[in-house]
Motif scaffolding. Structure first.
Motif, mmCIF file in Angstrom:
data_model
loop_
_atom_site.group_PDB
_atom_site.id
_atom_site.type_symbol
_atom_site.label_atom_id
_atom_site.label_comp_id
_atom_site.label_asym_id
_atom_site.label_seq_id
_atom_site.Cartn_x
_atom_site.Cartn_y
_atom_site.Cartn_z
ATOM 1 N N VAL A 52 5.852 1.962 -1.734
ATOM 2 C CA VAL A 52 6.861 0.918 -1.936
ATOM 3 C C VAL A 52 6.436 -0.398 -1.293
ATOM 4 C CG1 VAL A 52 9.207 0.254 -1.331
ATOM 5 C CG2 VAL A 52 8.765 2.528 -2.223
ATOM 6 N N LEU A 53 5.771 -0.308 -0.144
ATOM 7 C CA LEU A 53 5.312 -1.516 0.554
ATOM 8 C C LEU A 53 4.032 -2.080 -0.056
ATOM 9 C CD1 LEU A 53 5.893 -0.436 4.279
ATOM 10 C CD2 LEU A 53 7.298 -1.994 2.908
ATOM 11 N N GLY A 54 3.415 -1.327 -0.975
ATOM 12 C CA GLY A 54 2.185 -1.806 -1.599
ATOM 13 C C GLY A 54 0.955 -1.610 -0.745
ATOM 14 N N THR A 55 1.018 -0.742 0.252
ATOM 15 C CA THR A 55 -0.123 -0.514 1.149
ATOM 16 C C THR A 55 -0.790 0.827 0.932
ATOM 17 O OG1 THR A 55 1.370 0.353 2.858
ATOM 18 C CG2 THR A 55 0.868 -2.012 2.921
ATOM 19 N N LEU A 56 -0.396 1.566 -0.112
ATOM 20 C CA LEU A 56 -0.973 2.889 -0.353
ATOM 21 C C LEU A 56 -2.389 2.734 -0.854
ATOM 22 C CD1 LEU A 56 -0.563 5.949 -0.488
ATOM 23 C CD2 LEU A 56 0.287 5.655 -2.820
ATOM 24 N N ASN A 57 -3.337 3.349 -0.150
ATOM 25 C CA ASN A 57 -4.739 3.283 -0.553
ATOM 26 C C ASN A 57 -4.982 4.263 -1.700
ATOM 27 O OD1 ASN A 57 -5.430 1.407 1.459
ATOM 28 N ND2 ASN A 57 -5.641 3.035 2.971
#
Length: 507
Positions: free
Chosen positions: A501-506
């Motif tokens: 959701v935060l856009g930080t998933l690698n």
């Protein structure tokens, strides 16, 4: 795909990505008990141990939807190059052949043309006319036309041209000069379309990673519950043995032994279900990794996550501007908004003049450049073409207004999507914090359940507890262990979903 058509697909795909929730993705790892324990035992033979990162990498490499997204990115790149080609001159060839039934004849019959002779007296050419030898007057015909004394014969066949077989062609060079801004707008539109497709591809990769995480931790969870179920069966089996001995000594009743055996049978049924769940969860994980579904995958993680004491706390506040910038689905919508602005410029170009330079070489056989000859000959020509729209009953203007409205709709959709993302972040962070609290409580319950079971077994041996009370303690121990496993898995999935959701998933 037409770049204008792509905008609607981009909006639809981004909207689907925004509304996807953890429950939607977790549904991919929902299993049913339809396989036997023997199949589960066979799956353990030759199991492949894989880490979470290995499963992620394999899924990203083999996922069909992700490969489709990559091809769509490639297609968008080709469209961008196609739009750039409109800046450059275009060279075309057109040719044809035509068979005609009849020849072309200029005259319908032989022609007699009067001739002139030079008159010394008038110093000019005069028609040779028939004159009365007595009076010297010109003799005229019935229609009042003078009768020539000498004529030149032009046969009808001399002015016939064979056009039965006609070959023709032209090579044309066209260089756009000003097309109302359409070419520039189309180039920008296709560029935004390509960037939006890349963002959607990255968003699809994040969805794949989250689905793999959910399937991976599901296997770990079921493995842990499998161990609990085996231990629970062993506890009940030991209790059955003890109650059987007590029955022989007359300190227990047959009902006590039957109640323990019923509980033991229920535990064996639950163990069978867990074994089946392990097999089915492995199938789901193998399918996501792009492997045959019967591939036995053993997670490298034997425990579902770290202890609650080693987990980092979840933040309560986030910089939403950074979140918006990192979210791939919002980026896709942002590019769709920009493309919508260019689409309105394309519509505006239909109301502006268009100017282009044209050069051509035309040839034909037969040709008339130097008399009628049945051979190929041609000529060059250069010119300019200007088109100015004058009146179309408001059609072009309404087309422009519709494009402007669509651009405004996309801006509103982007604003609505940002509000939805804001809600997603808050809900996901809240759920992650609650999952962490639950994990802390379940770990505390584990220690209490262990101690409760130990005390119950000691009291049973001393004759201070009934078998039913011991089974209650065993059931509480099993429940505490199962809840702790679920809480640990929930922490891992909530953390992964929050990263997504935060856009930080690698990926």
């Amino acid at each position: 795909m037409n770049p204008l058509t792509f905008l609607n697909r981009t909006l639809a795909a981004a909207a689907v990505a925004l509304t996807m929730t953890a429950a939607d993705l977790s549904a991919q790892t929902t299993f049913s008990s339809t396989m036997s324990v023997d199949e589960g035992a066979d799956a353990d033979a030759g199991a492949i141990t894989m880490s979470l990162d290995s499963c992620r990498a394999m899924a990203v490499a083999n996922n069909k939807k992700l490969r489709i997204s990559s091809e769509q990115v490639r297609a968008a790149g080709y469209q961008r190059k196609e739009a750039f080609a409109a800046y450059l001159p275009s060279l075309d060839f057109a040719g044809g052949y035509m068979y005609n039934q009849k020849k072309i004849s200029i005259f319908d019959s032989d022609q007699l043309l009067p001739v002139k002779s030079f008159d010394l007296q008038s110093q000019s050419y005069q028609f040779n006319l028939v004159k009365n030898p007595i009076t010297g007057e010109v003799i005229k015909g019935p229609d009042g036309t003078p009768i020539p004394s000498d004529v030149a014969l032009i046969p009808k066949e001399a002015m016939e041209f064979d056009t039965h077989n006609v070959f023709f062609g032209a090579v044309t060079l066209t260089q756009p000069i000003f097309m109302g801004g359409k070419i520039l707008a189309m180039n920008k539109l296709t560029e935004y379309a390509e960037e939006a497709q890349k963002a959607l591809r990255d968003n699809t990769a994040q969805d794949v990673v989250y689905a793999v995480d959910a399937a991976y931790w599901q296997v770990v969870s079921l493995r842990a519950k499998q161990k609990l179920a085996v231990s629970y069966v062993a506890l009940l089996d030991t209790l059955r043995h003890d109650v059987g001995c007590m029955l022989e000594q007359g300190v227990a009743t047959k009902a006590d032994l039957l109640s323990v055996e019923v509980k033991l049978n229920e535990a064996n049924v639950d163990l069978t279900r867990v074994n089946n769940g392990v097999v089915l969860s492995r199938m789901a994980l193998a399918q996501l990794c792009g492997l045959p579904v019967n591939t036995p995958i053993e997670p490298a993680d034997s425990e579902p996550g770290l202890s609650a004491d080693n987990l980092a706390p979840v933040a309560t506040d986030y910089n939403m501007a950074d979140v918006y910038a990192r979210r791939n689905d919002l980026r896709a919508l942002g590019y769709a908004v920009k493309a919508g602005d260019q689409q309105s410029k394309v519509a505006l170009s239909s109301m502006l003049p268009n100017l282009a330079l044209i050069g051509a070489y035309e040839f034909s056989n037969p040709n008339m450049f130097n008399g009628f000859k049945k051979r190929f000959a041609g000529q060059f020509s250069v010119g300019a073409m200007l088109t100015i729209p004058i009146w179309h009953w408001g059609g072009n203007y309404n087309k422009y207004r519709a494009a402007k409205s669509q651009a405004l709709v996309r801006r509103l959709q982007l604003e609505d999507a940002r509000e939805m993302v804001d809600l997603q972040v808050k809900q996901s962070a809240f759920r992650a914090r609650e999952a962490l609290k639950t994990r802390i409580m379940t770990e505390s319950n584990i220690a209490k359940a262990d101690e409760n079971l130990r005390q119950a077994r000691l009291a049973f041996r001393e004759g201070m507890m009934t078998p039913e009370q011991v089974m209650e303690a065993q059931t509480a121990w099993l429940k505490a262990g199962s809840e702790n496993v679920d809480a640990a898995i929930d922490v891992m999935l909530c953390d992964t979903y929050l990263s997504k959701v935060l856009g930080t998933l690698n990926y």
